[in-house]
Every structure is written in structure tokens, then in C-alpha cells.
Design a protein around this motif. Structure first.
Motif, PDB file in Angstrom:
ATOM      1  N   LEU A   1       0.835  -1.196   0.000  1.00  0.00           N
ATOM      2  CA  LEU A   1       0.000   0.000   0.000  1.00  0.00           C
ATOM      3  C   LEU A   1       0.872   1.249   0.000  1.00  0.00           C
ATOM      4  O   LEU A   1       1.749   1.402   0.838  1.00  0.00           O
ATOM      5  CB  LEU A   1      -0.917   0.003   1.217  1.00  0.00           C
ATOM      6  CG  LEU A   1      -1.851   1.183   1.388  1.00  0.00           C
ATOM      7  CD1 LEU A   1      -2.809   1.296   0.209  1.00  0.00           C
ATOM      8  CD2 LEU A   1      -2.632   1.056   2.682  1.00  0.00           C
ATOM      9  N   GLN A   2       0.641   2.107  -0.977  1.00  0.00           N
ATOM     10  CA  GLN A   2       1.374   3.360  -1.088  1.00  0.00           C
ATOM     11  C   GLN A   2       0.392   4.477  -1.370  1.00  0.00           C
ATOM     12  O   GLN A   2      -0.553   4.296  -2.139  1.00  0.00           O
ATOM     13  CB  GLN A   2       2.402   3.284  -2.206  1.00  0.00           C
ATOM     14  CG  GLN A   2       3.460   2.241  -1.959  1.00  0.00           C
ATOM     15  CD  GLN A   2       4.469   2.189  -3.090  1.00  0.00           C
ATOM     16  OE1 GLN A   2       4.530   3.088  -3.911  1.00  0.00           O
ATOM     17  NE2 GLN A   2       5.234   1.122  -3.143  1.00  0.00           N
TER      18      GLN A   2
ATOM     19  N   ILE B   1      -4.158  -2.610  -7.779  1.00  0.00           N
ATOM     20  CA  ILE B   1      -5.199  -1.607  -7.921  1.00  0.00           C
ATOM     21  C   ILE B   1      -4.569  -0.221  -7.748  1.00  0.00           C
ATOM     22  O   ILE B   1      -3.781  -0.010  -6.833  1.00  0.00           O
ATOM     23  CB  ILE B   1      -6.314  -1.829  -6.885  1.00  0.00           C
ATOM     24  CG1 ILE B   1      -6.947  -3.196  -7.133  1.00  0.00           C
ATOM     25  CG2 ILE B   1      -7.341  -0.717  -6.943  1.00  0.00           C
ATOM     26  CD1 ILE B   1      -7.933  -3.628  -6.096  1.00  0.00           C
ATOM     27  N   LYS B   2      -4.951   0.694  -8.631  1.00  0.00           N
ATOM     28  CA  LYS B   2      -4.524   2.082  -8.552  1.00  0.00           C
ATOM     29  C   LYS B   2      -5.772   2.943  -8.494  1.00  0.00           C
ATOM     30  O   LYS B   2      -6.768   2.650  -9.165  1.00  0.00           O
ATOM     31  CB  LYS B   2      -3.709   2.489  -9.773  1.00  0.00           C
ATOM     32  CG  LYS B   2      -2.366   1.834  -9.859  1.00  0.00           C
ATOM     33  CD  LYS B   2      -1.618   2.338 -11.078  1.00  0.00           C
ATOM     34  CE  LYS B   2      -0.283   1.643 -11.195  1.00  0.00           C
ATOM     35  NZ  LYS B   2       0.459   2.115 -12.379  1.00  0.00           N
ATOM     36  N   ALA B   3      -5.700   4.003  -7.682  1.00  0.00           N
ATOM     37  CA  ALA B   3      -6.853   4.893  -7.567  1.00  0.00           C
ATOM     38  C   ALA B   3      -6.390   6.277  -7.144  1.00  0.00           C
ATOM     39  O   ALA B   3      -5.264   6.450  -6.686  1.00  0.00           O
ATOM     40  CB  ALA B   3      -7.842   4.337  -6.538  1.00  0.00           C
ATOM     41  N   ASN B   4      -7.298   7.228  -7.309  1.00  0.00           N
ATOM     42  CA  ASN B   4      -7.058   8.528  -6.717  1.00  0.00           C
ATOM     43  C   ASN B   4      -8.322   8.963  -6.000  1.00  0.00           C
ATOM     44  O   ASN B   4      -9.431   8.617  -6.370  1.00  0.00           O
ATOM     45  CB  ASN B   4      -6.540   9.569  -7.709  1.00  0.00           C
ATOM     46  CG  ASN B   4      -7.535   9.982  -8.756  1.00  0.00           C
ATOM     47  OD1 ASN B   4      -8.739   9.918  -8.559  1.00  0.00           O
ATOM     48  ND2 ASN B   4      -7.047  10.409  -9.886  1.00  0.00           N
TER      49      ASN B   4
ATOM     50  N   ASN C   1     -11.727   7.391  -7.935  1.00  0.00           N
ATOM     51  CA  ASN C   1     -11.660   6.821  -9.280  1.00  0.00           C
ATOM     52  C   ASN C   1     -10.471   5.884  -9.320  1.00  0.00           C
ATOM     53  O   ASN C   1      -9.388   6.242  -8.849  1.00  0.00           O
ATOM     54  CB  ASN C   1     -11.482   7.923 -10.335  1.00  0.00           C
ATOM     55  CG  ASN C   1     -12.671   8.832 -10.378  1.00  0.00           C
ATOM     56  OD1 ASN C   1     -13.766   8.414 -10.709  1.00  0.00           O
ATOM     57  ND2 ASN C   1     -12.474  10.078 -10.000  1.00  0.00           N
ATOM     58  N   GLY C   2     -10.678   4.696  -9.857  1.00  0.00           N
ATOM     59  CA  GLY C   2      -9.587   3.744  -9.879  1.00  0.00           C
ATOM     60  C   GLY C   2      -9.604   2.843 -11.094  1.00  0.00           C
ATOM     61  O   GLY C   2     -10.534   2.875 -11.903  1.00  0.00           O
TER      62      GLY C   2
ATOM     63  N   ASP D   1      -3.146   9.955  -4.379  1.00  0.00           N
ATOM     64  CA  ASP D   1      -2.900   8.869  -5.328  1.00  0.00           C
ATOM     65  C   ASP D   1      -2.493   7.653  -4.519  1.00  0.00           C
ATOM     66  O   ASP D   1      -1.575   7.727  -3.697  1.00  0.00           O
ATOM     67  CB  ASP D   1      -1.791   9.248  -6.315  1.00  0.00           C
ATOM     68  CG  ASP D   1      -2.228  10.346  -7.263  1.00  0.00           C
ATOM     69  OD1 ASP D   1      -3.339  10.235  -7.814  1.00  0.00           O
ATOM     70  OD2 ASP D   1      -1.470  11.315  -7.442  1.00  0.00           O
ATOM     71  N   VAL D   2      -3.177   6.552  -4.743  1.00  0.00           N
ATOM     72  CA  VAL D   2      -2.946   5.357  -3.933  1.00  0.00           C
ATOM     73  C   VAL D   2      -2.839   4.129  -4.838  1.00  0.00           C
ATOM     74  O   VAL D   2      -3.472   4.063  -5.884  1.00  0.00           O
ATOM     75  CB  VAL D   2      -4.070   5.195  -2.876  1.00  0.00           C
ATOM     76  CG1 VAL D   2      -5.410   4.947  -3.519  1.00  0.00           C
ATOM     77  CG2 VAL D   2      -3.751   4.129  -1.875  1.00  0.00           C
ATOM     78  N   SER D   3      -2.000   3.194  -4.407  1.00  0.00           N
ATOM     79  CA  SER D   3      -1.899   1.913  -5.109  1.00  0.00           C
ATOM     80  C   SER D   3      -1.673   0.826  -4.076  1.00  0.00           C
ATOM     81  O   SER D   3      -1.083   1.071  -3.016  1.00  0.00           O
ATOM     82  CB  SER D   3      -0.769   1.935  -6.132  1.00  0.00           C
ATOM     83  OG  SER D   3       0.472   2.096  -5.487  1.00  0.00           O
TER      84      SER D   3
END
Length: 100
Positions: free
Chosen positions: A39-40, A59-62, A73-74, A49-51
Motif C-alpha cells: 500500500l502506497q 489496484i490504482k486509484a485517486n 476513481n480507480g 494517489d494510492v496503489s
């Protein structure tokens, strides 16, 4: 990649809502340590911004904090589309808790 999105309304204003969500990544890491890996998260003003990886899916999202709502949104890999609803609802629930 297919996408997912959700929105959580709030009446905190952008700055207060952003402050409440500053620890969001750490909370998710602690609550879901058995399910969420790598998790970042990085804040840029009012956008997080998270992944992360979960059950082998990346999974990537913001997360965009606005004056009266938080929009997520991801992107999901095609193989994770069967879990899209569950992923959206889980993240939305955690955002609602953080903003309550």
C-alpha cells in the motif's frame, strides 16, 4: 484497464475533509493488513494517489477531496472485475467512516 468509482458526500469543506483523510492510508493498512499489500499513498494538495495489491490484484486509484464530496476513481485489472462492487463498497465504507 476497466475502472471503478464512487462518491461520498460530506459537509466538512475541502480543507477539513482533507485533514481527516490524511491518515487514511495508514488506517487501511492497519485494518486490512492481511488482505492489502504494498500500500502506497501520496498526497498532492487535495488529491491522494494510492496503489495497493489485494488477493494478487494490483489496484490504482485517486481520491479527490472537493468542498462537498470525496470522489474515488480507480483502475482494476480485467481479472478483478468480478470483485468490482465489493472493492467499491469497501473503500466507500472506509471513506464514510473517516469523514463521519
Amino acid at each position: 484497464m476497466p475502472g471503478f468509482s464512487t462518491q461520498v458526500p460530506h459537509n466538512l469543506g475541502r480543507e477539513s475533509a482533507t485533514e481527516r483523510l490524511k491518515g487514511f492510508v495508514q488506517i487501511i493498512q492497519q485494518r486490512y493488513q492481511d488482505q492489502v499489500k504494498d500500500l502506497q499513498g501520496e498526497w498532492n494538495d487535495n488529491v491522494l494517489d494510492v496503489s495497493f495489491s489485494t488477493y494478487g490484484f494490483k489496484i490504482k486509484a485517486n481520491v479527490v477531496v472537493e468542498d462537498d464530496s470525496v470522489k474515488l476513481n480507480g483502475e482494476l485489472p480485467f481479472t478483478a472485475m468480478a470483485f468490482r462492487g465489493k472493492i467499491e463498497q469497501s473503500i466507500k465504507g472506509e471513506l464514510e467512516k473517516a469523514l463521519a
